[in-house]
Design a protein around this motif. Structure first.
Motif, PDB file in Angstrom:
ATOM      1  N   PRO A 115       0.830  -1.277   0.006  1.00  0.00           N
ATOM      2  CA  PRO A 115      -0.100  -0.050  -0.052  1.00  0.00           C
ATOM      3  C   PRO A 115       0.919   1.218   0.065  1.00  0.00           C
ATOM      4  O   PRO A 115       0.287   2.301   0.322  1.00  0.00           O
ATOM      5  CB  PRO A 115      -0.690  -0.184   1.268  1.00  0.00           C
ATOM      6  CG  PRO A 115       0.163  -0.808   2.284  1.00  0.00           C
ATOM      7  CD  PRO A 115       0.915  -1.841   1.292  1.00  0.00           C
ATOM      8  N   ALA A 116       2.112   1.111  -0.388  1.00  0.00           N
ATOM      9  CA  ALA A 116       3.120   2.421  -0.401  1.00  0.00           C
ATOM     10  C   ALA A 116       2.632   3.120  -1.739  1.00  0.00           C
ATOM     11  O   ALA A 116       2.415   2.724  -2.597  1.00  0.00           O
ATOM     12  CB  ALA A 116       4.347   2.101  -0.118  1.00  0.00           C
ATOM     13  N   GLN A 137      -8.251 -10.409   7.479  1.00  0.00           N
ATOM     14  CA  GLN A 137      -8.993  -9.034   8.256  1.00  0.00           C
ATOM     15  C   GLN A 137      -7.924  -8.244   8.787  1.00  0.00           C
ATOM     16  O   GLN A 137      -8.155  -6.980   8.382  1.00  0.00           O
ATOM     17  CB  GLN A 137      -9.912  -9.522   9.337  1.00  0.00           C
ATOM     18  CG  GLN A 137     -10.942  -8.782   9.673  1.00  0.00           C
ATOM     19  CD  GLN A 137     -11.744  -8.167   8.628  1.00  0.00           C
ATOM     20  OE1 GLN A 137     -12.448  -8.930   7.995  1.00  0.00           O
ATOM     21  NE2 GLN A 137     -11.622  -6.777   8.511  1.00  0.00           N
ATOM     22  N   TYR A 138      -6.865  -8.631   9.527  1.00  0.00           N
ATOM     23  CA  TYR A 138      -5.929  -7.615   9.826  1.00  0.00           C
ATOM     24  C   TYR A 138      -5.438  -6.612   8.721  1.00  0.00           C
ATOM     25  O   TYR A 138      -4.951  -5.665   8.865  1.00  0.00           O
ATOM     26  CB  TYR A 138      -5.137  -8.241  10.858  1.00  0.00           C
ATOM     27  CG  TYR A 138      -5.556  -8.400  12.429  1.00  0.00           C
ATOM     28  CD1 TYR A 138      -5.807  -7.310  13.185  1.00  0.00           C
ATOM     29  CD2 TYR A 138      -5.866  -9.619  12.881  1.00  0.00           C
ATOM     30  CE1 TYR A 138      -6.231  -7.353  14.285  1.00  0.00           C
ATOM     31  CE2 TYR A 138      -6.069  -9.686  14.003  1.00  0.00           C
ATOM     32  CZ  TYR A 138      -6.508  -8.659  14.725  1.00  0.00           C
ATOM     33  OH  TYR A 138      -7.250  -8.731  16.140  1.00  0.00           O
ATOM     34  N   ARG A 139      -5.044  -7.491   7.689  1.00  0.00           N
ATOM     35  CA  ARG A 139      -4.434  -6.734   6.562  1.00  0.00           C
ATOM     36  C   ARG A 139      -5.067  -5.963   5.912  1.00  0.00           C
ATOM     37  O   ARG A 139      -4.933  -4.782   5.739  1.00  0.00           O
ATOM     38  CB  ARG A 139      -4.084  -7.804   5.622  1.00  0.00           C
ATOM     39  CG  ARG A 139      -3.275  -7.409   4.190  1.00  0.00           C
ATOM     40  CD  ARG A 139      -2.965  -8.612   3.243  1.00  0.00           C
ATOM     41  NE  ARG A 139      -3.956  -9.582   2.858  1.00  0.00           N
ATOM     42  CZ  ARG A 139      -5.070  -9.333   2.184  1.00  0.00           C
ATOM     43  NH1 ARG A 139      -5.029  -8.172   1.344  1.00  0.00           N
ATOM     44  NH2 ARG A 139      -5.789 -10.290   1.677  1.00  0.00           N
ATOM     45  N   LYS A 140      -6.514  -6.114   5.925  1.00  0.00           N
ATOM     46  CA  LYS A 140      -7.270  -5.125   5.395  1.00  0.00           C
ATOM     47  C   LYS A 140      -7.600  -3.852   6.125  1.00  0.00           C
ATOM     48  O   LYS A 140      -7.639  -2.957   5.620  1.00  0.00           O
ATOM     49  CB  LYS A 140      -8.589  -5.975   5.063  1.00  0.00           C
ATOM     50  CG  LYS A 140      -8.723  -6.924   3.960  1.00  0.00           C
ATOM     51  CD  LYS A 140      -9.994  -7.660   3.832  1.00  0.00           C
ATOM     52  CE  LYS A 140      -9.894  -8.776   2.582  1.00  0.00           C
ATOM     53  NZ  LYS A 140     -11.159  -9.561   2.835  1.00  0.00           N
ATOM     54  N   ASN A 141      -7.465  -4.368   7.434  1.00  0.00           N
ATOM     55  CA  ASN A 141      -7.827  -3.048   8.374  1.00  0.00           C
ATOM     56  C   ASN A 141      -6.433  -2.086   8.297  1.00  0.00           C
ATOM     57  O   ASN A 141      -6.623  -0.922   8.415  1.00  0.00           O
ATOM     58  CB  ASN A 141      -7.900  -3.628   9.781  1.00  0.00           C
ATOM     59  CG  ASN A 141      -9.111  -4.312   9.942  1.00  0.00           C
ATOM     60  OD1 ASN A 141     -10.103  -4.411   9.332  1.00  0.00           O
ATOM     61  ND2 ASN A 141      -9.188  -5.306  11.247  1.00  0.00           N
ATOM     62  N   LEU A 142      -5.063  -2.541   8.205  1.00  0.00           N
ATOM     63  CA  LEU A 142      -4.157  -2.113   7.888  1.00  0.00           C
ATOM     64  C   LEU A 142      -4.035  -1.134   6.837  1.00  0.00           C
ATOM     65  O   LEU A 142      -3.645   0.094   6.846  1.00  0.00           O
ATOM     66  CB  LEU A 142      -2.983  -2.696   8.066  1.00  0.00           C
ATOM     67  CG  LEU A 142      -1.574  -2.231   8.220  1.00  0.00           C
ATOM     68  CD1 LEU A 142      -1.216  -1.042   9.199  1.00  0.00           C
ATOM     69  CD2 LEU A 142      -0.462  -3.292   8.254  1.00  0.00           C
ATOM     70  N   VAL A 143      -4.275  -1.791   5.646  1.00  0.00           N
ATOM     71  CA  VAL A 143      -4.589  -1.210   4.530  1.00  0.00           C
ATOM     72  C   VAL A 143      -5.543   0.012   4.430  1.00  0.00           C
ATOM     73  O   VAL A 143      -4.983   1.152   3.937  1.00  0.00           O
ATOM     74  CB  VAL A 143      -4.779  -2.093   3.265  1.00  0.00           C
ATOM     75  CG1 VAL A 143      -4.992  -1.448   1.991  1.00  0.00           C
ATOM     76  CG2 VAL A 143      -3.456  -2.996   3.058  1.00  0.00           C
ATOM     77  N   GLU A 144      -6.603  -0.300   5.059  1.00  0.00           N
ATOM     78  CA  GLU A 144      -7.433   0.665   5.229  1.00  0.00           C
ATOM     79  C   GLU A 144      -7.188   1.905   6.006  1.00  0.00           C
ATOM     80  O   GLU A 144      -7.601   3.106   5.649  1.00  0.00           O
ATOM     81  CB  GLU A 144      -8.831   0.140   5.739  1.00  0.00           C
ATOM     82  CG  GLU A 144     -10.109   1.097   5.891  1.00  0.00           C
ATOM     83  CD  GLU A 144     -11.419   0.471   6.437  1.00  0.00           C
ATOM     84  OE1 GLU A 144     -12.180   1.407   6.768  1.00  0.00           O
ATOM     85  OE2 GLU A 144     -11.454  -0.385   6.718  1.00  0.00           O
ATOM     86  N   TYR A 145      -6.412   1.792   7.099  1.00  0.00           N
ATOM     87  CA  TYR A 145      -5.912   2.844   8.238  1.00  0.00           C
ATOM     88  C   TYR A 145      -4.851   3.690   7.208  1.00  0.00           C
ATOM     89  O   TYR A 145      -4.795   4.862   7.170  1.00  0.00           O
ATOM     90  CB  TYR A 145      -5.251   2.282   9.149  1.00  0.00           C
ATOM     91  CG  TYR A 145      -4.887   3.234  10.249  1.00  0.00           C
ATOM     92  CD1 TYR A 145      -5.469   3.887  10.799  1.00  0.00           C
ATOM     93  CD2 TYR A 145      -3.350   3.461  10.094  1.00  0.00           C
ATOM     94  CE1 TYR A 145      -4.838   4.840  11.901  1.00  0.00           C
ATOM     95  CE2 TYR A 145      -2.764   4.373  11.006  1.00  0.00           C
ATOM     96  CZ  TYR A 145      -3.493   5.069  11.753  1.00  0.00           C
ATOM     97  OH  TYR A 145      -2.820   6.072  12.539  1.00  0.00           O
ATOM     98  N   ILE A 146      -3.996   3.066   6.513  1.00  0.00           N
ATOM     99  CA  ILE A 146      -3.067   3.769   5.661  1.00  0.00           C
ATOM    100  C   ILE A 146      -3.731   4.560   4.635  1.00  0.00           C
ATOM    101  O   ILE A 146      -3.139   5.496   4.358  1.00  0.00           O
ATOM    102  CB  ILE A 146      -2.157   2.842   4.906  1.00  0.00           C
ATOM    103  CG1 ILE A 146      -1.275   1.970   5.899  1.00  0.00           C
ATOM    104  CG2 ILE A 146      -1.040   3.347   3.780  1.00  0.00           C
ATOM    105  CD1 ILE A 146      -0.324   0.814   5.409  1.00  0.00           C
ATOM    106  N   GLU A 147      -4.647   3.886   3.861  1.00  0.00           N
ATOM    107  CA  GLU A 147      -5.447   4.850   2.848  1.00  0.00           C
ATOM    108  C   GLU A 147      -6.231   6.010   3.464  1.00  0.00           C
ATOM    109  O   GLU A 147      -6.218   6.939   2.581  1.00  0.00           O
ATOM    110  CB  GLU A 147      -6.327   4.048   2.112  1.00  0.00           C
ATOM    111  CG  GLU A 147      -5.613   3.005   1.194  1.00  0.00           C
ATOM    112  CD  GLU A 147      -6.465   1.884   0.567  1.00  0.00           C
ATOM    113  OE1 GLU A 147      -7.623   1.642   0.945  1.00  0.00           O
ATOM    114  OE2 GLU A 147      -5.931   1.321  -0.792  1.00  0.00           O
ATOM    115  N   THR A 148      -6.720   5.883   4.536  1.00  0.00           N
ATOM    116  CA  THR A 148      -7.674   6.883   4.906  1.00  0.00           C
ATOM    117  C   THR A 148      -6.910   8.032   6.111  1.00  0.00           C
ATOM    118  O   THR A 148      -7.336   9.189   6.343  1.00  0.00           O
ATOM    119  CB  THR A 148      -8.811   6.186   5.740  1.00  0.00           C
ATOM    120  OG1 THR A 148      -8.240   5.329   6.865  1.00  0.00           O
ATOM    121  CG2 THR A 148      -9.674   5.540   4.773  1.00  0.00           C
TER     122      THR A 148
END
Length: 477
Positions: free
Chosen positions: A208-209, A462-473
């Motif tokens: 997600p960088a 699920q934790y991967r999606k949460n981390l990616v969502e946090y990075i994007e938002t």
């Protein structure tokens, strides 16, 4: 009416002339069609061969040749082919005289040295008609397939480089071309070489960088400035001759010796006390200055009352009073930055290696699925949990690896603690999932272990999606 082949060739040359922009062709074509066609290398009036028997003077090598050994281009210019059986335009063969005889230089073969060959004109003087692609194929495809492939490669490049909706796979020695309508795709996995790359920057996938973070990170990893950072962090300058010195062992009693290396640099090295009398020789370029490594004061002012060889009370007092020199402050800052970079890089590298290792395991995973199905009388889809787990491990390790460059360049205002907590949680589940995948078949066949693998796979996802969502938002660069 022109035949379809002629129309296709005309369109091809016009599009190449205007870098494959249909809009630009339409804008200029009808203003002066004849001029535009001539500039694009189109032959407006194809001419038949002048002679069908006898001999003719080749317009390239100026030799009289049998008309049977001559090839006629659409512009009417006739050129000599040294041997029809060899099928190459040999004049479309120019002869270049050298000191040691004559070297034949083949027009088409020599032309395929750069991308300009896609617009290679007729070899006749002041003729700008571009040699048709069908002639390239006729004279090169069978007898010189490698040269023909090179020509085709340049043709593809001339199209792809001018069209943002197409891109070459950046994989090593890969010639695959991919397209994305309006640039919708984020990442593309090459079906030929297996490389996954970013559509926007055409570098190896870094989600997600962002592309900017990736560019800065890759530059930093290969930047010579890192060598300077290491020098600042690990060395001090001699108080007398100002040459950088690295202390990698021994006591605080330093003696400077300069060595002139073959590439002109001078290095200083610390010498242990018992070797001073033997090594501190000005004859080999040493400045001979003796000083304390910590406070950099003259060694004559040091002794047992200042802490001996391995301590310095003067330095400790200055440090307690906050009297650090600018050099010491710079060294401390550089050391902290170097340690911070090393921390992020080692974890980035480790997780990327884990992702690549898991990716290699994918090929073996299918075999393990069949083995499990046969051994425990399962349907094949019942063993699919292993494949899903490995695929998730590949993605989790890859995402984790790129979270470290993100953290390295993260804005100080961002909630770094929350980011690290999510990052650490995902790492724990990744490690747990990987440990389950390393079990042998007997253990994987156990229903309890199977359920654990499924649980770790779903939780990691699920934790991967949460981390990616946090990075994007929440994270901005």
């Amino acid at each position: 009416m022109k035949c379809l082949v002629d129309i296709d060739n005309e369109c091809l040359l016009l599009l190449r002339k205007f870098k494959w922009s249909i809009t630009q062709v339409m804008d200029v074509y009808f203003t002066d069609p004849t001029k535009i066609q001539l500039e694009a290398g189109i032959c407006l009036e194809p001419k038949p061969p002048k002679l069908k028997s006898g001999s003719i003077e080749c317009q390239v090598c100026m030799e009289n040749v049998d008309i049977r050994n001559v090839f006629s281009l659409e512009c009417g210019h006739q050129v000599y082919s040294s041997s029809l059986s060899m099928l190459h335009l040999c004049c479309l063969q120019k002869k270049k005289k050298k000191k040691k005889g004559i070297r034949k230089s083949y027009y088409l073969k020599d032309g395929v040295r750069s991308k300009e060959c896609v617009s290679l004109p007729c070899p006749a003087y002041k003729c700008n008609v571009v040699i048709r692609e069908e002639y390239w194929q006729k004279f090169l495809a069978e007898q010189h397939p490698l040269i023909w492939e090179r020509y085709q490669k340049f043709c593809r490049e001339s199209f792809v480089e001018c069209n943002k909706d197409f891109a070459f796979c950046p994989g090593k020695n890969c010639d695959m071309i991919y397209t994305s309508s309006a640039g919708i795709a984020k990442e593309v996995e090459c079906k030929k070489c297996g490389l996954t790359f970013c559509w926007a920057c055409k570098q190896e996938a870094h989600f997600p960088a962002s592309c900017e973070v990736t560019r800065k990170w890759n530059t930093k990893n290969s930047d010579e400035a890192e060598n300077l950072q290491w020098i600042l962090a690990k060395t001090k300058k001699c108080p007398k001759c100002r040459v950088p010195i690295e202390k990698n062992q021994g006591c605080n009693h330093m003696t400077v010796i300069k060595y002139i290396l073959s590439y002109g640099h001078r290095l200083c090295n610390e010498i242990e006390l018992f070797t001073i009398s033997q090594m501190c020789n000005k004859g080999v370029g040493g400045c001979g200055h003796e000083f304390c490594w910590l406070c950099k004061g003259d060694w004559k002012e040091h002794g047992s009352n200042t802490g001996g060889y391995y301590q310095c009370n003067i330095y400790e007092k200055q440090k307690a009073e906050g009297k650090q020199s600018e050099e010491e402050k710079g060294n401390e800052h550089a050391a902290n930055e170097l340690a911070r970079y090393e921390f992020h890089w080692t974890r980035f590298d480790s997780h990327m290696k884990s992702s690549n290792h898991a990716k290699k395991e994918l090929t073996r995973t299918h075999e393990r699925m069949h083995e499990l199905s046969q051994k425990f009388q399962w349907r094949l889809n019942e063993a699919n949990f292993i494949l899903e787990a490995v695929e998730e491990a590949v993605e989790c390790w890859r995402v984790l690896s790129w979270t470290y460059p993100i953290a390295y360049y993260m804005d100080e205002k961002t909630n770094l603690q929350l980011f690290k907590e999510q990052q650490g949680t995902l790492e724990n589940f990744c490690n747990g999932l990987q440990s389950k995948l390393d079990f042998d078949l007997d253990k994987l066949g156990d229903n309890k272990t199977r359920q654990e693998v499924i649980h770790y796979t779903r939780t990691s996802a699920q934790y991967r999606k949460n981390l990616v969502e946090y990075i994007e938002t929440e994270i901005s660069f």
